[in-house]
Design a protein around this motif. Structure first.
Motif, short mmCIF file in Angstrom:
data_model
loop_
_atom_site.label_atom_id
_atom_site.label_comp_id
_atom_site.label_asym_id
_atom_site.label_seq_id
_atom_site.Cartn_x
_atom_site.Cartn_y
_atom_site.Cartn_z
N GLU A 325 0.81 -1.23 0.00
CA GLU A 325 0.00 0.00 0.00
C GLU A 325 0.84 1.28 0.00
OE1 GLU A 325 -0.37 -1.84 4.23
OE2 GLU A 325 -0.20 -2.52 2.14
N ASP A 326 2.15 1.14 0.30
CA ASP A 326 3.04 2.30 0.29
C ASP A 326 3.53 2.64 -1.11
OD1 ASP A 326 2.95 2.43 3.10
OD2 ASP A 326 4.59 0.98 3.28
N ILE A 327 3.42 1.69 -2.03
CA ILE A 327 3.99 1.86 -3.37
C ILE A 327 2.99 2.56 -4.28
CG2 ILE A 327 4.98 0.67 -5.36
CD1 ILE A 327 5.70 -1.63 -3.39
N LYS A 328 3.32 3.77 -4.69
CA LYS A 328 2.45 4.57 -5.56
C LYS A 328 3.14 4.79 -6.91
CE LYS A 328 -0.19 5.09 -1.94
NZ LYS A 328 -1.41 4.25 -1.79
N PHE A 329 2.35 4.87 -7.96
CA PHE A 329 2.88 5.07 -9.30
C PHE A 329 2.57 6.48 -9.77
CE2 PHE A 329 1.53 0.56 -8.98
CZ PHE A 329 2.80 0.01 -8.86
N THR A 330 3.63 7.21 -10.10
CA THR A 330 3.48 8.61 -10.47
C THR A 330 4.09 8.88 -11.83
OG1 THR A 330 3.61 9.24 -8.13
CG2 THR A 330 3.93 10.99 -9.76
N GLY A 361 18.26 18.53 -17.29
CA GLY A 361 16.94 19.11 -17.11
C GLY A 361 16.03 18.23 -16.30
N LEU A 362 14.86 18.76 -15.98
CA LEU A 362 13.89 18.07 -15.15
C LEU A 362 13.49 16.73 -15.77
CD1 LEU A 362 12.09 18.29 -12.60
CD2 LEU A 362 10.36 19.36 -14.07
N GLY A 363 13.51 15.69 -14.96
CA GLY A 363 13.04 14.38 -15.41
C GLY A 363 14.01 13.60 -16.27
N ILE A 364 15.27 14.04 -16.35
CA ILE A 364 16.26 13.36 -17.21
C ILE A 364 17.31 12.67 -16.34
CG2 ILE A 364 17.95 13.61 -19.06
CD1 ILE A 364 15.08 14.34 -19.87
N ARG A 365 17.58 11.41 -16.64
CA ARG A 365 18.61 10.64 -15.94
C ARG A 365 19.42 9.88 -16.98
NH1 ARG A 365 17.21 5.71 -11.63
NH2 ARG A 365 19.13 4.51 -11.90
N VAL A 366 20.73 9.88 -16.83
CA VAL A 366 21.59 9.09 -17.71
C VAL A 366 22.46 8.18 -16.84
CG1 VAL A 366 23.43 9.11 -19.43
CG2 VAL A 366 21.64 10.85 -19.51
N ASP A 367 22.36 6.89 -17.04
CA ASP A 367 23.21 5.92 -16.35
C ASP A 367 24.27 5.46 -17.35
OD1 ASP A 367 21.51 6.17 -14.23
OD2 ASP A 367 21.13 4.02 -13.99
N SER A 368 25.51 5.86 -17.13
CA SER A 368 26.58 5.51 -18.05
C SER A 368 27.91 5.55 -17.31
CB SER A 368 26.62 6.47 -19.24
OG SER A 368 27.70 6.16 -20.10
N GLY A 369 28.82 4.69 -17.73
CA GLY A 369 30.14 4.69 -17.13
C GLY A 369 31.21 5.21 -18.07
N HIS A 390 11.44 10.90 -17.38
CA HIS A 390 10.21 10.81 -16.60
C HIS A 390 9.37 12.07 -16.80
CE1 HIS A 390 7.88 11.09 -12.68
NE2 HIS A 390 7.51 9.92 -13.15
N GLY A 391 8.08 11.88 -16.95
CA GLY A 391 7.17 13.01 -17.07
C GLY A 391 5.88 12.75 -16.32
N ARG A 392 5.04 13.76 -16.18
CA ARG A 392 3.78 13.61 -15.45
C ARG A 392 2.83 12.66 -16.15
NH1 ARG A 392 2.20 19.79 -14.84
NH2 ARG A 392 3.08 19.70 -16.96
N ASN A 393 2.99 12.52 -17.47
CA ASN A 393 2.19 11.59 -18.25
C ASN A 393 3.02 11.18 -19.46
OD1 ASN A 393 1.84 13.74 -20.22
ND2 ASN A 393 0.32 14.58 -18.79
N ARG A 394 2.49 10.29 -20.28
CA ARG A 394 3.28 9.79 -21.41
C ARG A 394 3.56 10.87 -22.45
NH1 ARG A 394 3.17 6.70 -26.31
NH2 ARG A 394 4.81 5.08 -26.25
N VAL A 395 2.63 11.76 -22.66
CA VAL A 395 2.83 12.83 -23.63
C VAL A 395 4.00 13.70 -23.21
CG1 VAL A 395 1.82 14.90 -24.65
CG2 VAL A 395 0.43 12.83 -24.41
N GLU A 396 4.02 14.12 -21.95
CA GLU A 396 5.12 14.95 -21.47
C GLU A 396 6.43 14.18 -21.51
OE1 GLU A 396 5.04 17.98 -18.01
OE2 GLU A 396 5.87 16.15 -17.11
N CYS A 397 6.39 12.91 -21.17
CA CYS A 397 7.58 12.07 -21.20
C CYS A 397 8.17 12.00 -22.61
CB CYS A 397 7.23 10.67 -20.69
SG CYS A 397 8.64 9.57 -20.50
N MET A 398 7.31 11.81 -23.61
CA MET A 398 7.79 11.75 -24.99
C MET A 398 8.38 13.09 -25.44
SD MET A 398 7.33 8.69 -26.48
CE MET A 398 6.96 8.88 -28.21
#
Length: 449
Positions: A325-330, A361-369, A390-398
């Motif tokens: 119940e603690d796990i929420k999807f945002t 920028g907001l919502g951007i992550r790069v995992d690289s070595g 990551h975005g608030r919805n799929r449209v923003e994410c794209m």
């Protein structure tokens, strides 16, 4: 909590685990081959141990050398990352015999889920929906024809010990079956040293949906939602999303609940991923991966939970930090796997990176070595980084993904960045209207254009 963790891997996943350890105040040891002496995770770790020459069998797959590195440095736990020894039951058993904690499930659970036939039997027993097919290995043409006739064509023949598309053949008619069976057995024997194969119903236009699960080893299990990994080439994932554009909240809760209950009943400990084909509202179990997945960051993005922290906590005896119940999807998250490959032929492109600039920028992550001036060795997997948006919805994410891909610069080698710039502008991708065959058809059409 552990005092010192040895990271038995390389590249971006080694750096990812190292960062989690540093946040938790745990000392780190990394192992490396001579080819990786200048790698970023080697530079940033508290200690490093060279365990052999470039070939994986002589370094990253050398159990004796890794155990010796643990004893020399006093590491009390090993995080295997993904690939290499991450699903090696013998490795887990040997570490246990040396009183070193393997940050993952037990050797017994790795064995069960590593055998595709036994995994399917176990899934069925635990109440997980499975694809119609043979109950065990297929021994001859006659048995293959009987099973195929019962479940109906087309069928797919799969290697019991396999993965990555090897030992996997489709038969659309009885006339195809004999050749497909022999070819699959031959490929399986060559690739895995085990030619056992089984038969399943072949789904024509499924999606690949996987559920991230965690168990505490004491009868508790939770799920962290699903990921859609349907964009694949030769059964290798290219682009992953969380949550899936194909599922609604009710379906998500239903399959997640089934998987969490199964993990609890199994007494499973640590991270795992239960993978399904999804078609016409139905889920069909394919396999379970008993490790952290390459695509785990998209789940972290929509839940806000660090899955490596959770792995370490569970392995140290601290149990799960969250209840279901603690796990929420945002919001929505997408990951693109950036490989050192030609974007059309997918031929590996090792060499020196002359310039490397990652988007921000907001919502951007790069995992690289990797970094500017880093020389990509020709000995290992071609993955050089992962772009997670990551975005608030799929449209923003794209929208963010499109912008981030335009900012990403890797000079000196060929990469798959141009492929993703094409995909993000495609109407089918924008609408989330694709299945596991979509990308290969798209690439074939582009080649003939």
């Amino acid at each position: 909590m552990f005092q010192k963790i040895l990271i038995a891997n390389r590249g971006e996943i080694a750096l990812r685990v190292l960062r989690a350890c540093k946040e938790l105040g745990i000392q780190t040891v990394v192992v490396h081959s001579t080819a990786d002496a200048d790698a970023m995770h080697v530079r940033l770790a508290d200690e490093s141990v060279c365990i052999g020459p470039p070939p994986s069998r002589d370094s990253y797959l050398n159990i004796h050398q890794i155990v010796a590195a643990c004893e020399i440095t006093g590491a009390d736990a090993v995080h295997p990352g993904y690939g290499f020894l991450s699903e090696n039951a013998k490795f887990a058993d040997i570490l246990a015999a040396h009183n070193i904690t393997f940050i993952g499930p037990s050797g017994d659970h790795i064995r069960v889920m590593g055998d595709k036939i036994e995994a399917k039997r176990t899934a069925k027993r635990l109440g997980i929906p499975v694809v119609p097919g043979s109950d065990g290995a297929i021994n001859d043409d006659r048995e293959a024809k009987r099973v195929a006739a019962e479940i109906g064509y087309p069928v797919i023949i799969k290697a019991s010990a396999g993965g990555g598309g090897r030992g996997m053949k489709v038969a659309r008619t009885e006339a195809d079956l004999e050749v497909a069976l022999q070819t699959a057995k031959s490929e399986a024997g060559a690739a895995f040293g085990d030619d056992a194969v089984y038969i399943e119903k072949y789904l024509e236009k499924p999606r690949h949906i996987e559920v991230q699960v965690f168990g505490d080893g004491a009868g508790r299990g939770v799920h962290f939602g699903e990921r859609d990994c349907s964009l694949q080439r030769r059964h290798q994932k290219v682009w992953e999303e969380a949550n899936s554009p194909a599922l609604n909240a009710e379906e998500r809760a239903r399959i997640g609940g089934i998987c969490a209950s199964a993990i609890a009943d199994l007494g499973y400990s640590g991270a795992g991923t239960i993978e399904f084909l999804y078609e016409n509202g139905e889920f069909y179990f394919i396999e379970m991966n008993t490790r952290l997945q390459v695509e785990h960051p998209v789940t972290e993005a929509i839940t806000g939970i660090d899955l490596v922290h959770e792995q370490i906590r569970v392995a140290s005896g601290g149990g799960l930090s969250v209840r279901q119940e603690d796990i929420k999807f945002t919001g929505h998250a997408i990951e693109c796997r950036i490989n050192a490959e030609d974007p059309r032929t997918f031929t590996p492109s090792p060499g020196t990176i002359t310039h490397f600039h990652t988007p921000g920028g907001l919502g951007i992550r790069v995992d690289s070595g990797v970094y500017s001036g880093y020389k990509i060795p020709p000995y290992y997997d071609s993955l050089i980084g992962k772009l997670i948006v990551h975005g608030r919805n799929r449209v923003e994410c794209m929208m963010r993904l499109r912008r981030a891909l335009d900012e990403f610069v890797v000079d000196g080698i060929k990469t798959t960045l141009p492929l993703f710039r094409d995909l993000v502008g495609n109407p089918d991708i924008a609408n989330g209207d694709y299945d596991i065959h979509w990308l290969e058809k798209y690439l074939a059409e582009e080649d003939h254009a």
